[in-house]
Design an enzyme around this catalytic site. Structure first.
Site, PDB file in Angstrom:
ATOM      1  N   LYS A  63      78.504  30.135  33.349  1.00 18.67           N
ATOM      2  CA  LYS A  63      77.864  31.088  32.431  1.00 18.67           C
ATOM      3  C   LYS A  63      78.915  31.976  31.768  1.00 18.67           C
ATOM      4  O   LYS A  63      78.868  32.228  30.563  1.00 18.67           O
ATOM      5  CB  LYS A  63      76.842  31.939  33.200  1.00 18.67           C
ATOM      6  CG  LYS A  63      75.615  31.147  33.623  1.00 18.67           C
ATOM      7  CD  LYS A  63      74.715  31.932  34.573  1.00 18.67           C
ATOM      8  CE  LYS A  63      73.600  31.018  35.099  1.00 18.67           C
ATOM      9  NZ  LYS A  63      72.728  31.680  36.078  1.00 18.67           N
ATOM     10  N   ASP A  66      67.322  36.662  32.081  1.00 15.55           N
ATOM     11  CA  ASP A  66      66.795  35.516  32.829  1.00 15.55           C
ATOM     12  C   ASP A  66      65.297  35.348  32.585  1.00 15.55           C
ATOM     13  O   ASP A  66      64.714  34.335  32.978  1.00 15.55           O
ATOM     14  CB  ASP A  66      67.034  35.699  34.337  1.00 15.55           C
ATOM     15  CG  ASP A  66      68.286  34.977  34.814  1.00 15.55           C
ATOM     16  OD1 ASP A  66      68.751  34.066  34.091  1.00 15.55           O
ATOM     17  OD2 ASP A  66      68.776  35.315  35.902  1.00 15.55           O
ATOM     18  N   GLN A  99      72.348  36.838  39.970  1.00 12.16           N
ATOM     19  CA  GLN A  99      72.277  35.419  40.329  1.00 12.16           C
ATOM     20  C   GLN A  99      71.478  35.236  41.626  1.00 12.16           C
ATOM     21  O   GLN A  99      71.758  35.898  42.632  1.00 12.16           O
ATOM     22  CB  GLN A  99      73.710  34.865  40.485  1.00 12.16           C
ATOM     23  CG  GLN A  99      73.779  33.396  40.801  1.00 12.16           C
ATOM     24  CD  GLN A  99      73.318  32.503  39.646  1.00 12.16           C
ATOM     25  OE1 GLN A  99      73.600  32.758  38.477  1.00 12.16           O
ATOM     26  NE2 GLN A  99      72.584  31.451  39.970  1.00 12.16           N
TER      27      GLN A  99
END
Ligand code: NAD
Length: 304
Positions: free
Chosen positions: A51, A118, A95
């Site tokens: 990412k 997200d 994460q």
């Protein structure tokens, strides 16, 4: 035909990079993503590194906040609070998975939904369910984009989704069943929808029969070779979300990555199929970049 997620994601990155350089020419700062990683889960470290790399490629600023697995829930929530308040950060992710002593639900709820790139905050999930503009969870958004860019229509199609997770199965079902909230241009990702969706899971009976009635099958179960050739009708579209490590002594790292589809036997029956790796994975990262650009523009009120 292979649905090439790697190439499509590269194209999206080029488009975003061009937009970022235009923003810079206008004297604006680039979008800035923060990534919080807790502990040293090797898969998470790889995802985060990918990412970060993608962010740098398109000209975003990216900041990593690495915390030890022993961090308390309160300390992590404090980090989230600081990122919410930090004006120089447009969006951030924490994460997953988190260590067991930390509630993922609490942490996700603590993120300012306007910075939730997200798309996992209940507010964004709710907007997605209502078919309204939202930050959409990256993997289903990437799959929708892949279908759109290959001009694969979903209207009136029977779509079977295997897996009911909050990050893939459920939002995927919502996106594909709803009336598109934007009608232009004809095959843009936001115009996809209007499908008849069946959502299957571990307690579903006669999965094979359900899959045989599908025009499009999306598998997100985390089970290697769950979808076999006898479950797929000729000409179906198959999207493989699974990422599974299987032991492989011929590989230097001792394993290889496979999806949830018995690819070599299923592929000959399909009109389109995604490979693993190189299918959904790169599209997920491309969607994260799109989401970061979206929240950045919303915050700075930059016109598209
Ligand atoms: P999960 O792991 O949380 O849950 C699995 C789901 O599959 C459950 O809903 C379960 O009911 C269903 N399932 C399991 N076995 C089944 C069976 N035999 N028949 C029918 N349903 C079954 O789901 P997840 O987090 O969406 O992850 C699924 C897979 O997708 C994993 O391999 C994960 O690594 C991968 N994944 C990939 C990406 C990507 O970017 N490519 C993103 C997210 C997840």
């Amino acid at each position: 035909m292979i649905l090439d997620g790697r190439q499509t994601a590269a194209q999206i990155r080029e488009e975003i990079a061009a937009e970022v350089s235009q923003l810079k020419q206008q004297g604006l700062r680039p979008p800035h993503l923060a990534v919080v990683i807790v502990g040293h889960n090797p898969a998470s470290e790889t995802y985060v590194a990918n990412k970060e790399k993608a962010c740098r490629q398109v000209g975003f600023d990216v900041t990593r906040i690495a915390l030890e697995a022993s961090v308390t829930e309160k300390e992590l929530l404090d980090v989230v609070g600081r990122l919410n308040d930090d004006d120089s950060i447009d969006g951030f992710i924490v994460q997953l998975p988190l260590p067991e002593h930390i509630s993922e639900e609490k942490v996700t709820r603590a993120i300012d939904y306007r910075k939730d790139v997200d798309g996992l905050h209940p507010y964004n999930v709710g907007l997605t369910a209502l078919g309204q503009r939202s930050v959409v969870s990256a993997t289903p958004k990437g799959i929708r984009e892949l279908l759109a860019r290959y001009r694969i229509p979903t209207e009136g199609k029977n779509v079977v989704i295997i897996g009911r997770s909050n990050i893939v199965g459920k939002p995927m079902a919502m996106l594909l069943m709803q009336k598109p909230y934007l009608q232009l241009p004809k095959m843009s990702a936001s115009a996809l929808g209007n499908a008849t969706v069946t959502l299957c899971h571990s307690k579903t009976r006669d999965l094979k029969k359900i899959c045989l009635g599908a025009d499009i099958i999306i598998v997100a179960a985390g089970q290697p070779s769950l979808l076999t050739a006898d479950m797929v009708s000729d000409g179906a579209v198959v999207i493989d979300v699974g990422i599974n490590r299987v032991e492989d002594a011929t590989q230097a790292r001792g394993y290889r990555l496979v999806g949830d589809v018995d690819f070599s036997n299923v592929a000959p029956k399909c009109s389109y199929i995604t490979p693993v790796p190189g299918g959904v994975g790169p599209m997920t990262i491309a969607s994260l970049l799109q989401n970061t650009l979206q929240v950045y523009k919303d915050r700075l009120a930059v016109k598209s």
